[in-house]
Design a protein around this motif. Sequence first.
Motif, short mmCIF file in Angstrom:
data_model
loop_
_atom_site.label_atom_id
_atom_site.label_comp_id
_atom_site.label_asym_id
_atom_site.label_seq_id
_atom_site.Cartn_x
_atom_site.Cartn_y
_atom_site.Cartn_z
N ARG A 168 0.83 -1.20 0.00
CA ARG A 168 0.00 0.00 0.00
C ARG A 168 0.87 1.26 0.00
N TRP A 169 1.96 1.21 0.72
CA TRP A 169 2.89 2.35 0.75
C TRP A 169 3.46 2.61 -0.65
N LEU A 170 3.85 1.55 -1.34
CA LEU A 170 4.40 1.70 -2.68
C LEU A 170 3.33 2.13 -3.68
N GLU A 171 2.12 1.60 -3.52
CA GLU A 171 1.05 1.94 -4.46
C GLU A 171 0.73 3.44 -4.42
N ARG A 172 0.90 4.04 -3.24
CA ARG A 172 0.62 5.48 -3.11
C ARG A 172 1.59 6.34 -3.92
N ARG A 173 2.75 5.82 -4.27
CA ARG A 173 3.69 6.62 -5.04
C ARG A 173 3.69 6.26 -6.54
N TRP A 174 2.73 5.45 -6.94
CA TRP A 174 2.55 5.12 -8.36
C TRP A 174 1.60 6.13 -8.97
N ASP A 175 2.09 6.94 -9.87
CA ASP A 175 1.26 7.97 -10.51
C ASP A 175 0.11 7.34 -11.27
N ARG A 176 -1.05 7.94 -11.13
CA ARG A 176 -2.24 7.46 -11.81
C ARG A 176 -2.07 7.53 -13.33
N ASP A 177 -2.70 6.57 -14.00
CA ASP A 177 -2.74 6.53 -15.47
C ASP A 177 -1.35 6.43 -16.10
N THR A 178 -0.41 5.84 -15.37
CA THR A 178 0.92 5.58 -15.94
C THR A 178 1.23 4.09 -15.78
N PRO A 179 2.07 3.53 -16.63
CA PRO A 179 2.44 2.11 -16.50
C PRO A 179 3.21 1.86 -15.20
N LEU A 180 3.15 0.64 -14.73
CA LEU A 180 3.96 0.25 -13.58
C LEU A 180 5.41 0.14 -14.03
N ILE A 181 6.29 0.88 -13.36
CA ILE A 181 7.71 0.86 -13.71
C ILE A 181 8.53 0.43 -12.51
N ARG A 182 9.78 0.06 -12.77
CA ARG A 182 10.64 -0.48 -11.73
C ARG A 182 10.79 0.46 -10.54
N SER A 183 10.87 1.76 -10.77
CA SER A 183 11.11 2.70 -9.68
C SER A 183 9.98 2.75 -8.67
N VAL A 184 8.77 2.31 -9.06
CA VAL A 184 7.66 2.28 -8.11
C VAL A 184 7.96 1.31 -6.97
N CYS A 185 8.48 0.15 -7.32
CA CYS A 185 8.77 -0.89 -6.32
C CYS A 185 10.22 -0.86 -5.85
N GLY A 186 11.09 -0.21 -6.60
CA GLY A 186 12.49 -0.13 -6.19
C GLY A 186 13.13 -1.49 -6.05
N SER A 187 13.71 -1.75 -4.88
CA SER A 187 14.45 -2.99 -4.65
C SER A 187 13.57 -4.15 -4.21
N ILE A 188 12.26 -3.92 -4.12
CA ILE A 188 11.33 -4.99 -3.74
C ILE A 188 11.18 -5.97 -4.90
N GLY A 189 11.14 -7.25 -4.59
CA GLY A 189 11.03 -8.29 -5.61
C GLY A 189 9.64 -8.37 -6.21
N PRO A 190 9.49 -9.19 -7.27
CA PRO A 190 8.22 -9.28 -8.01
C PRO A 190 7.06 -9.81 -7.19
N ASP A 191 7.32 -10.64 -6.18
CA ASP A 191 6.23 -11.19 -5.37
C ASP A 191 5.50 -10.09 -4.61
N VAL A 192 6.27 -9.25 -3.92
CA VAL A 192 5.66 -8.17 -3.14
C VAL A 192 5.19 -7.05 -4.06
N CYS A 193 5.95 -6.79 -5.11
CA CYS A 193 5.56 -5.75 -6.06
C CYS A 193 4.23 -6.09 -6.72
N ALA A 194 3.94 -7.39 -6.84
CA ALA A 194 2.66 -7.80 -7.41
C ALA A 194 1.49 -7.27 -6.57
N LYS A 195 1.72 -7.13 -5.25
CA LYS A 195 0.68 -6.58 -4.38
C LYS A 195 0.34 -5.15 -4.78
N VAL A 196 1.35 -4.43 -5.27
CA VAL A 196 1.14 -3.04 -5.68
C VAL A 196 0.16 -2.98 -6.84
N TYR A 197 0.39 -3.85 -7.81
CA TYR A 197 -0.52 -3.90 -8.98
C TYR A 197 -1.92 -4.34 -8.54
#
Length: 253
Positions: A168-197
Amino acid sequence: MIGVLISLLLACDSEPPEPTAAEKAAMMVRYTEALTDENVAGCLTLSEPLSTECAVGIAQVQAKDSRIDAASETCAAMAEGQGRDECAFQVVDTARLTGQAAVSLCAVAGQFEKDCVNHAASRDVEERILRYAGAGNERIVLQQVFATLRKYTSDDQATIMSQDMVGRWLERRWDRDTPLIRSVCGSIGPDVCAKVYLLRVVGSSGMIDRSAPWREACRTPISIEVARSYSLPTWEREMGQTANNAWVMLCSM
């Protein structure tokens, strides 16, 4: 004789008479006086739900003033049951307690103990870690959140909660109407980053709309083209594994 017995039985089973307007007014005066004077005994002479509202109200005032012992005594004076359980829960939340102080009071919150502990744990993480966390140290933040949460709950539950809170913390810094990019999740792996999506799709409620049109595509692998056709968030190519993990999670909900 039988008629008399039946009348008595019906009288016992009937609802108590509705208080008159004068009685209601007098009770509200007693309610206000007890609340103002922090007279818990006075609260307990009132009928429900005023009795519980009055006592819990006193405990909340005391908790807001950091008079935790007094608030605990107020709750303890109440009869066992939902009202007293709620009172302990409200004291912890109102005083915004964390750590052992919160856990000790949550232990007497009865049916609300789990919610009470989860609130305190989440508050601890938000106020002591996520408020000050910045970009570039996401993996360390996840470790810190887990270490904090495991003081309140089991390792398995701490893992689930930490991934959800960091997501939820990472999702708040993902700009609306933009693709998910690496900098949104930073050093977090794909498993946790999947929660952001996932959180971006389901929203703040965390609930899936089972009638959502995209669910008909769950039988096929996700792709940017499929996502775009259903107005789902898209992603940069390098985030393909993250998107795939998120799709599996979404379709299993």
